[in-house]
Design an enzyme around this catalytic site. Structure first.
Site, PDB file in Angstrom:
ATOM      1  N   HIS A  46      12.278 -39.709  16.384  1.00 55.90           N
ATOM      2  CA  HIS A  46      11.922 -39.101  15.097  1.00 55.90           C
ATOM      3  C   HIS A  46      10.681 -39.748  14.487  1.00 55.90           C
ATOM      4  CE1 HIS A  46      16.025 -37.619  15.456  1.00 55.90           C
ATOM      5  NE2 HIS A  46      15.882 -36.866  14.385  1.00 55.90           N
ATOM      6  N   GLU A  90      14.992 -24.370  18.692  1.00 52.35           N
ATOM      7  CA  GLU A  90      13.544 -24.515  18.568  1.00 52.35           C
ATOM      8  C   GLU A  90      12.771 -23.546  19.454  1.00 52.35           C
ATOM      9  OE1 GLU A  90      15.610 -27.026  18.699  1.00 52.35           O
ATOM     10  OE2 GLU A  90      15.199 -28.318  16.982  1.00 52.35           O
TER      11      GLU A  90
END
Lengths: 329, 326
Positions: free
Chosen positions: B129, B60
C-alpha cells in the site's frame, strides 16, 4: 430446426449469405497465413459462423458488439467491409485500422464494432462498460459480448458477469463453446458443472443451444436480445460449436482427435442451413450463386490487399496520444 | 482564493467537471457515503446520484475495463483505484487496452479516462500500500502521467486530466491528502506537461514531484543558509515531462539533482538524468545525481520505512557534494 411462425425465410437466407462471406474470408485468411502472405496471428472462425450470423441478425446498426481474437466473423456479421478487413489483416494502407491492428484488432466503430481483442475476456469488460455508457447517456442500444469457452476461466470474465447483474446492464453475453481453450480441452481445466451454471450463479438467465444450428441461434438470440432491449437486464447465450481449424492458422493440430474432426462436416452450419433453405423451396442454383458471389468478393478483396501499398512510415507515430506524442521527442 | 486540503481540491475539480459535462462520472470502491479513502469524493454521490458516482465491487479489472468501454462509447469516466498498488490489478486493462486502443484501432477511437491511483508512503501501510509506481506507467506509449504536489495543482491538473482525450494516470500522494494550500476555485485547467519553478536558484537544479516537493523545498532553504542556491522544479506531469524547463534550468545552473520517493533503480529520475547527460553534457559542471528509495519492498516498521525515505538532509548533502565535485 424450427422457427417461430411467420419468421421470414428471407431473413435466414440473408444470414446464410453472411455465413458464406465469413467462411470464404477466413478460409482465405488461414491459407494466406500458412503461405506466409501475411503476418501475425490469424484465428479462423471456420465452423462457428452460425453464432455470429444468428446473433448479429438480432441487432441494429446502433447496437454495440465486442469480440475476441477469433473475431473476423463477428465483424462481417455486423456489416463490416471485407475489403477494409482484408487490407487490415495484410497490414496494408486503407485497412480498417490503418494496418496497425491486424487480425486481432479488427474493429469498425461506425458500425458499433468495438473491436476484436488479443487478450481473452478483455472485450467482455469493455462490453459491460459500453453498456454503462448506454445507460448513462440514455441511449437506445444494447451490447453483445462475444467470447469463447476459454474465457470463462479468466477472472475479468467472472467479474464482468457479476458487474452486469449488479448494475442490470443491457448486455447479451454470447459464449461460443468450441470446447477448446487454445490447445487445451476446456473441460480438462474447468471446475464445477460448467458454463451455464456459472452464468446462472450470478443470477443471469441463460439459454444453451446448438450453435451450429442457425435457426436455433437466431431464435434464441432474438428472444434474449429482445429481453435485454426491454430493460430486463443481462442475458447469457451458450452456443456449442466446432472449431474446424487450429487455435490459430499455424497450429499443426497434433493434439486433435481425428474422430472429432470427422464429425465437423455433418455439423457444418452452412451445409445445414443450405439443406433447410432447399427444403423451403429455394432453388439450388440460387444457393450456388450465393456461394460463388461470396467467393468472388473475397477473392477480389484478397487480390486488392495483396497489391495494396503498406502504410507510409509517417504513420508510425500517429494516433499514439495528443499530449506527449512521440513527435514531441 | 480559498484555503483547502489537497483532497478537497480534487473533490472540487471533479465536482466542477461533473457540473460542466454530464458525460463525466466516477467509479470505484467506497465512493459513496465514505467519499473514498481520503474523503476526496465526499458528498458527490448525494449531489450527482449513484449512477454518476458509482460504488463498485472489488473488481479492479472490470472497474478499469468497464471504464474503457464506457470511454470509447461517449463518456468520460474517472476511475478510482485507491492505491497505486491496486493499479497493478488493472494493469492489463490500462496497458493493453486503454493505452493502445486508439493506436491499434487506427485512430478510430479515443479513450478519455482518468485513472486515479495514489502513490507513496503513508502511516506504515507497508509493501502493498505504499509503492510509487509512476515510472512504470511512463514507460507505456499512449498514457499521460500526472503527479500533483499541491492543492492548487490537484484542482487544476485534475480538471485538465478529465478534459484530456488521452488516458491519464493520475497519481495523487497519500501523505498530501490533508495538506492545505490556496486554491483558486475558478482556475482554468492546467496545461499538462508544464513544470513549475517552486523556488528559483542559481547553483543547482533540483527536479522533483509529488510528495517529495515539500522536503525538497525544506532542503533548498537549509542549503541556502550554507550558501547553495537551489532551484526547485516540480515536474507536475511525468509524461510528457517538461524537458524545456528542466534543460533551461540546468543550462543556467550546470548541475542536476533528481529526488523522488520511488525506488531509485529504474526510477523516472534515471530518464531525466540520461536525457540531460545526452543533450547537455557539456553544460554540466558535475555528473547528474539521483536520490530515491533503496531497491526493497516498503517495510512497515517506522525506522525501517524511514530508511527508505529521501530526507532533506540527504538532499542537502548531495547538493553540497555536487558543489565541490568538479
Amino acid at each position: 430446426m424450427s422457427l417461430p411462425a411467420g419468421f421470414p425465410v428471407e431473413r435466414i437466407h440473408a444470414m446464410y449469405r453472411r455465413m458464406l462471406l465469413m467462411r470464404a474470408f477466413d478460409e482465405h485468411a488461414g491459407w494466406a497465413r500458412r503461405e506466409d502472405r501475411l503476418r501475425g496471428s490469424v484465428h479462423e472462425y471456420t465452423g462457428q459462423e452460425a453464432i455470429a450470423a444468428g446473433v448479429c441478425a438480432a441487432l441494429g446498426e446502433r447496437d454495440y458488439i465486442s469480440s475476441y481474437h477469433r473475431g473476423h466473423g463477428h465483424c462481417i456479421a455486423k456489416g463490416a467491409d471485407p475489403v477494409a478487413m482484408m487490407l487490415e489483416i495484410y497490414g496494408k494502407a486503407g485497412g480498417v485500422c490503418g494496418g496497425k491492428g491486424g487480425s486481432m484488432h479488427v474493429a469498425d466503430f461506425s458500425l458499433g464494432i468495438l473491436g476484436a481483442n488479443g487478450v481473452v475476456a478483455d472485450g467482455v469488460t469493455i462490453a459491460v462498460g459500453a453498456a454503462q455508457a448506454v445507460r448513462l447517456l440514455d441511449e437506445d442500444r444494447i451490447v453483445v459480448a462475444f467470447f469463447g469457452d476459454g474465457a470463462l476461466n479468466r477472472g475479468p470474465m467472472l467479474e464482468a458477469l457479476n458487474w452486469a447483474k449488479v448494475y442490470d446492464l443491457p448486455v447479451l453475453f454470447v459464449c461460443e463453446d468450441n470446447g477448446w481453450s487454445d490447445r487445451t480441452p476446456t473441460r480438462s481445466v474447468t471446475g464445477g458443472p460448467g458454463i451455464v451454471a456459472r452464468a446462472e450463479a450470478f443470477g443471469i438467465p441463460a439459454d444453451s443451444i446448438d450453435g451450429n444450428d442457425l435457426l436455433a441461434v437466431a431464435c434464441s438470440a432474438g428472444l434474449l436480445a429482445a429481453e435485454v432491449r426491454a430493460g430486463q437486464g443481462p442475458r447469457f447465450l451458450h452456443a456449442t460449436t466446432c472449431r474446424w481449424r487450429g487455435h490459430l492458422a499455424l497450429d499443426r493440430g497434433l493434439y486433435r482427435d481425428p474422430a472429432e474432426l470427422a464429425t465437423h462436416a455433418e455439423q457444418d452450419p452452412i451445409g445445414r442451413t443450405r439443406a433447410w433453405l432447399l427444403a423451403q423451396g429455394i432453388a439450388p442454383a440460387v444457393l450456388d450463386g450465393d456461394a460463388a458471389e461470396a467467393a468472388e468478393r473475397i477473392a477480389a478483396a484478397a487480390a486488392l490487399a495483396e497489391a495494396a501499398p503498406c502504410p507510409d512510415a509517417s504513420e508510425l507515430c500517429t494516433d499514439v496520444q495528443d499530449t506527449g506524442a512521440p513527435s514531441w521527442q | 482564493m480559498a484555503v483547502m486540503t489537497y483532497a478537497e481540491a480534487a473533490r472540487l475539480a471533479l465536482r466542477q467537471e461533473m457540473q460542466r459535462d454530464r458525460r463525466v462520472w466516477a467509479l470505484g470502491e467506497d465512493l459513496g457515503p465514505e467519499g473514498g479513502v481520503a474523503g476526496q469524493y465526499l458528498g458527490l454521490q448525494s449531489e450527482f446520484g449513484r449512477s454518476r458516482i458509482v460504488d463498485t465491487p472489488i473488481s479492479e479489472s472490470t472497474i478499469m475495463g468497464s471504464a474503457i468501454g464506457a470511454a470509447i462509447c461517449g463518456t468520460r469516466p474517472v476511475v478510482e483505484l485507491r492505491y497505486a498498488d491496486f493499479g497493478l490489478c488493472a494493469a492489463d486493462e490500462i496497458v493493453n487496452q486503454a493505452a493502445k486502443a486508439r493506436y491499434m484501432l487506427g485512430g478510430q477511437v479515443r479513450v478519455p479516462v482518468v485513472v486515479r491511483q495514489p502513490i507513496g508512503f503513508r502511516d506504515g501501510m507497508a509493501a502493498q500500500h505504499s509503492q510509487s509506481t509512476e515510472a512504470w506507467w511512463v514507460h507505456v506509449p499512449g498514457l499521460v502521467v500526472v503527479a500533483p504536489a499541491t492543492p492548487a495543482d490537484n484542482h487544476a491538473l485534475l480538471k485538465a486530466a478529465i478534459r484530456s482525450d488521452d488516458p491519464v494516470i493520475y497519481m495523487e500522494h497519500k501523505e498530501l491528502w490533508t495538506r492545505t494550500g490556496e486554491v483558486d476555485p475558478g482556475a482554468e485547467p492546467a496545461v499538462l506537461g508544464r513544470a513549475a519553478v517552486r523556488r528559483p536558484g542559481s547553483d543547482l537544479t533540483l527536479v522533483t514531484w509529488s510528495g517529495m516537493l515539500g522536503d525538497c523545498l525544506t532542503a533548498a532553504e537549509v542549503a541556502q543558509t550554507q550558501g547553495i542556491s537551489i532551484e526547485v522544479l516540480d515536474l507536475r506531469t511525468l509524461w510528457p515531462w517538461d524537458r524545456d524547463a528542466v534543460f533551461a534550468s540546468v543550462t543556467r545552473t550546470g548541475r542536476l539533482l533528481v529526488a523522488h520517493q520511488a525506488v531509485k533503480a529504474g526510477g523516472f529520475g534515471a530518464e531525466i538524468a540520461a536525457e540531460v547527460a545526452e543533450h547537455l553534457f557539456h553544460a554540466l559542471r558535475c555528473p547528474p545525481r539521483r536520490l530515491g528509495a533503496p531497491r526493497t519492498p516498503v517495510p512497515h516498521s517506522r525506522p525501517l520505512e524511514a530508511l527508505c525515505r529521501v530526507t532533506p538532509a540527504q538532499v542537502v548533502a548531495a547538493a553540497r557534494a555536487m558543489m565541490t565535485d568538479h
